[in-house]
Design an enzyme around this catalytic site. Structure first.
Site: not given
Length: 368
Positions: A107, A128, A130, A156, A231, A253, A255, A310
């Site tokens: 992330s 990933q 942002y 994302t 994503k 996805s 999220h 998760r």
């Protein structure tokens, strides 16, 4: 602790071990959490059509993702701030993913930097991303990931604003003071401070670029040679735009049901996206995978592989690196068993005819 027999049991242990604010951050979804429940329940409405009397003494689960060979079509999704779950955080997840012969996605909001994760040893890793308002920060981060040996960007695209996560608002969620978002350390980007609601929501509002659009996929391609996975796609229209933009692949996805509530489960949106992509680029699924049977169902509906998020942080909270290793082992073994009991010896043999969806059940059955 007793013997763990399935990966859902790790969530029970994580809830006992973690501070309420941290557990709620990992476990909760947006608003009514309808999509959070649906991400799981939609899998339960897909049934199998197993084939019998097939020699399944040898089963091959290997596959390639963007040209990289991995041991199984099960990969690790990006989950933020893993050192809240366990002191080893992303280090443990990186080592466990590498030991399982699969891909870890780190992330942007990791509590370990791209360089630190690479220091854990060899492994195939995706990053990933942002996109921040300050594009120089983004360029710097992408180049660092590429230099560190990351192999792809998972962009994302469903977070121009943070979804309304009511548990985080109630808890006044904030990153614990001993931790930092390591990839942004030393940059003047403001901190995730205490706010009137969720500290993360305030941070996102201040930093994340709401102007992000399809043209920015081209911009990203101009600053890196890494392939870009988009994503957050859940519609045919956006799947076609992803292909047109030159994306290397799509990750279906929502999220983890943490953004817009009342969107379909990812497994329900998958076939629409697969049909729109029409084999031009691979489509992966992220969200709700808790069993090897779920992996098989996703592949039967056209996914080239799945990402698990998760459950990884729950296993990490429960047992550290050993928990993540065990989680990946259990998913692998369940998936292999599902293949055997469905009469499939390779991923290529898993077909649409192996499953029945709700839509199939609504169609009239032709008389034989």
């Amino acid at each position: 602790m007793g013997e763990i027999t399935n990966i859902m049991e790790y969530q029970v242990i994580a809830k006992q071990k973690l501070p309420k604010m941290v557990y709620d951050y990992y476990a909760s979804g947006a608003e009514d959490e309808w999509t959070l429940k649906e991400n799981r329940e939609a899998f339960s409405r897909i049934l199998f059509r197993p084939r019998i009397l097939i020699d399944v003494s040898k089963i091959d689960m290997t596959t390639t993702v963007l040209g990289f060979k991995i041991s199984m079509p099960i990969m690790v999704a990006p989950t933020a701030m893993q050192k809240m779950a366990h002191p080893d955080g992303e280090y443990a997840t990186a080592r466990a993913s590498s030991a399982a012969g699969t891909i870890m996605t780190l992330s942007s909001w990791a509590t370990s930097s791209v360089e630190e994760v690479v220091s854990t040893g060899p492994g195939i890793r995706f990053f990933q991303l942002y996109v921040y308002k300050d594009r120089k920060v983004v360029e710097q981060l992408v180049r660092r990931a590429e230099r560190a040996g990351f192999k792809a960007i998972a962009l994302t695209v469903d977070t121009p604003r943070l979804g309304r996560r009511e548990a985080d608002i109630k808890n006044r969620f904030v990153l614990p003071p001993h931790l930092t978002l390591k990839n942004f350390e030393g940059l003047d980007l403001g901190k995730m401070d205490q706010a009137n609601d969720s500290g993360l929501a305030s941070y996102v509002a201040g930093q994340i670029d709401r102007t992000l659009s399809w043209k920015d996929v081209k911009w990203l391609q101009s600053i890196t040679s890494m392939p870009i996975l988009v994503k957050g796609v859940i519609t045919a229209e956006d799947a076609r735009l992803a292909v047109h933009s030159g994306a290397a692949g799509i990750i279906v996805s929502n999220h983890g049901a943490r953004q817009l509530d009342y969107v379909p489960a990812t497994i329900s949106a998958l076939e629409e996206v697969v049909h729109a992509a029409a084999g031009r680029i691979p489509v992966y699924l992220d969200g709700g995978v808790r069993r090897g049977t779920d992996v098989f169902k996703a592949l039967a509906l056209g996914a080239a592989g799945v990402f698990v998020g998760r459950p990884v942080v729950m296993a990490l909270a429960a047992e550290g690196e050993a928990g993540v290793r065990n989680l990946l082992r259990m998913l692998r073994e369940e998936f292999e068993l599902t293949m055997a009991l469905s009469g499939c010896t390779s991923l290529a043999e898993i077909t649409r005819s192996h499953v029945i969806t709700e839509t199939d059940r609504l169609r009239p059955t032709p008389r034989l």
